[in-house]
Design a protein around this motif. Structure first.
Motif, PDB file in Angstrom:
ATOM      1  N   ILE A 135     -88.236 -55.760  18.024  1.00 30.82           N
ATOM      2  CA  ILE A 135     -87.004 -56.552  18.011  1.00 30.82           C
ATOM      3  C   ILE A 135     -85.926 -55.813  18.796  1.00 30.82           C
ATOM      4  CG2 ILE A 135     -85.151 -57.462  16.554  1.00 30.82           C
ATOM      5  CD1 ILE A 135     -87.269 -57.753  14.326  1.00 30.82           C
ATOM      6  N   VAL A 137     -82.082 -55.696  19.389  1.00 28.51           N
ATOM      7  CA  VAL A 137     -80.821 -56.122  18.781  1.00 28.51           C
ATOM      8  C   VAL A 137     -79.735 -56.128  19.851  1.00 28.51           C
ATOM      9  CG1 VAL A 137     -79.123 -55.663  16.975  1.00 28.51           C
ATOM     10  CG2 VAL A 137     -81.549 -55.102  16.586  1.00 28.51           C
ATOM     11  N   GLU A 158     -85.561 -61.221  20.459  1.00 31.46           N
ATOM     12  CA  GLU A 158     -84.115 -61.013  20.507  1.00 31.46           C
ATOM     13  C   GLU A 158     -83.490 -61.332  19.155  1.00 31.46           C
ATOM     14  OE1 GLU A 158     -80.559 -62.708  23.358  1.00 31.46           O
ATOM     15  OE2 GLU A 158     -81.970 -64.132  22.480  1.00 31.46           O
ATOM     16  N   LEU A 159     -82.595 -60.432  18.704  1.00 33.33           N
ATOM     17  CA  LEU A 159     -81.843 -60.678  17.483  1.00 33.33           C
ATOM     18  C   LEU A 159     -80.369 -60.403  17.759  1.00 33.33           C
ATOM     19  CD1 LEU A 159     -81.662 -61.313  14.463  1.00 33.33           C
ATOM     20  CD2 LEU A 159     -82.131 -58.902  13.994  1.00 33.33           C
ATOM     21  N   ARG A 160     -79.545 -61.440  17.639  1.00 36.81           N
ATOM     22  CA  ARG A 160     -78.113 -61.317  17.912  1.00 36.81           C
ATOM     23  C   ARG A 160     -77.351 -60.994  16.624  1.00 36.81           C
ATOM     24  NH1 ARG A 160     -76.278 -61.158  23.330  1.00 36.81           N
ATOM     25  NH2 ARG A 160     -77.862 -62.221  24.583  1.00 36.81           N
ATOM     26  N   VAL A 161     -76.382 -60.091  16.737  1.00 39.57           N
ATOM     27  CA  VAL A 161     -75.543 -59.731  15.593  1.00 39.57           C
ATOM     28  C   VAL A 161     -74.078 -59.793  16.001  1.00 39.57           C
ATOM     29  CG1 VAL A 161     -77.291 -58.275  14.507  1.00 39.57           C
ATOM     30  CG2 VAL A 161     -75.707 -57.266  16.164  1.00 39.57           C
ATOM     31  N   ALA A 167     -75.691 -54.178  13.540  1.00 38.26           N
ATOM     32  CA  ALA A 167     -76.720 -53.632  14.435  1.00 38.26           C
ATOM     33  C   ALA A 167     -77.298 -52.341  13.874  1.00 38.26           C
ATOM     34  CB  ALA A 167     -76.126 -53.392  15.818  1.00 38.26           C
ATOM     35  N   ILE A 170     -79.554 -53.027  10.771  1.00 33.73           N
ATOM     36  CA  ILE A 170     -80.878 -53.574  11.090  1.00 33.73           C
ATOM     37  C   ILE A 170     -81.800 -52.500  11.652  1.00 33.73           C
ATOM     38  CG2 ILE A 170     -82.090 -55.131  12.677  1.00 33.73           C
ATOM     39  CD1 ILE A 170     -79.663 -57.039  12.326  1.00 33.73           C
ATOM     40  N   ALA A 178     -87.286 -52.047  15.453  1.00 30.72           N
ATOM     41  CA  ALA A 178     -86.101 -52.633  16.076  1.00 30.72           C
ATOM     42  C   ALA A 178     -85.332 -51.566  16.836  1.00 30.72           C
ATOM     43  CB  ALA A 178     -85.205 -53.279  15.024  1.00 30.72           C
ATOM     44  N   PHE A 180     -81.538 -51.148  19.275  1.00 31.34           N
ATOM     45  CA  PHE A 180     -80.259 -51.726  19.674  1.00 31.34           C
ATOM     46  C   PHE A 180     -79.948 -51.312  21.110  1.00 31.34           C
ATOM     47  CE2 PHE A 180     -75.390 -51.316  18.881  1.00 31.34           C
ATOM     48  CZ  PHE A 180     -75.158 -52.580  19.400  1.00 31.34           C
TER      49      PHE A 180
END
Length: 252
Positions: A135, A137, A158-161, A167, A170, A178, A180
């Protein structure tokens, strides 16, 4: 009645000409999203790498700095529409648009992107194969064309924060699964601001995917040439004297 209206308009135009002094520098700040480059607190006090550089450039001069703070998209819209005369902010050729049209002769900082992951179940990044099926971030509003093909192909998720705290949380929770992607300077600054232990995280260069690039002061395309000359001369002197590095080191 016509005479009264005419006089009123004349008075307003006269007032505008006084208010818009040729010695006014209109400095545009991205609200709440640009630390450590631009920082504002509740007391409307401004600081940050770019802000402190701008302050130092005009320190002791005939120029007065007027601050204008807006969310990023709103600020860009205003500047694209012309903004206040003799405006200044920061930008880079790689960003395009209004933040790339008229830049200072001297760069003020080199942006470096990194991959932040947990030190538990850590992995080594050499190329994108090393983070396949992991993942990535990303903060809302920050898009990286270099990453898009890998996200669209499904090789990375993709993981949006909304903020740095989310961030970091996660990355810590999904140990080894994951990472960032963000500017090194912003990660360092926000880890410090949130009082988080840097030793719990692993930072690796991401410049094979997002190459390092310089940022500059960005000027109004119609800025008075004498002001531009003044700024460029001050930046050269600040660079040679070490003042630029001193300002940067205060934040990272």
């Amino acid at each position: 009645m016509i005479k009264v209206i005419t006089l009123s308009i004349t008075a307003l135009l006269s007032f505008s000409s006084v208010a818009a002094s040729p010695n006014d520098i209109n400095y545009y700040v991205i609200a709440k999203q640009a630390a450590p480059f631009q920082i504002e607190n509740k007391a409307d006090q401004h600081s940050g790498i770019v802000t402190d550089i701008v302050k130092k450039v005009f320190e002791g001069s005939q120029y007065a700095i007027n601050y204008h703070s807006y969310p990023f998209n709103r600020m860009i819209s205003i500047l694209e529409g012309g903004g206040q005369a003799n405006w200044i902010t920061y930008g880079s050729p790689s960003w395009g648009g209004v933040q790339a049209k008229n830049l200072s002769e001297e760069p003020i900082y080199t942006v470096k992107h990194v991959l932040l992951s947990s030190k538990k179940n850590e992995f080594t990044f050499n190329n994108m194969k090393d983070i396949e099926n992991k993942i990535v971030v990303l903060l809302h509003g920050f898009d990286y064309p270099q990453l898009t093909p890998f996200i669209q192909s499904g090789k990375v998720e993709e993981l949006r924060v909304k903020d740095y705290q989310a961030a970091f949380r996660i990355v810590k929770k999904l140990q080894g699964d994951a990472a960032f992607v963000e500017m090194d300077s912003r990660i360092k600054y926000n880890l410090s601001e949130l009082n988080l232990d840097r030793e719990q995280y692993k930072t690796q260069s991401f410049n094979k995917i997002i190459p390092d690039y310089p940022i500059y002061l960005a000027f109004d395309p119609n800025m008075d040439k004498s002001i531009q000359t003044f700024i460029n001369e001050r930046l050269k002197n600040m660079k040679s004297s070490g003042e630029l590095d001193q300002i940067i080191n205060n934040y990272i």
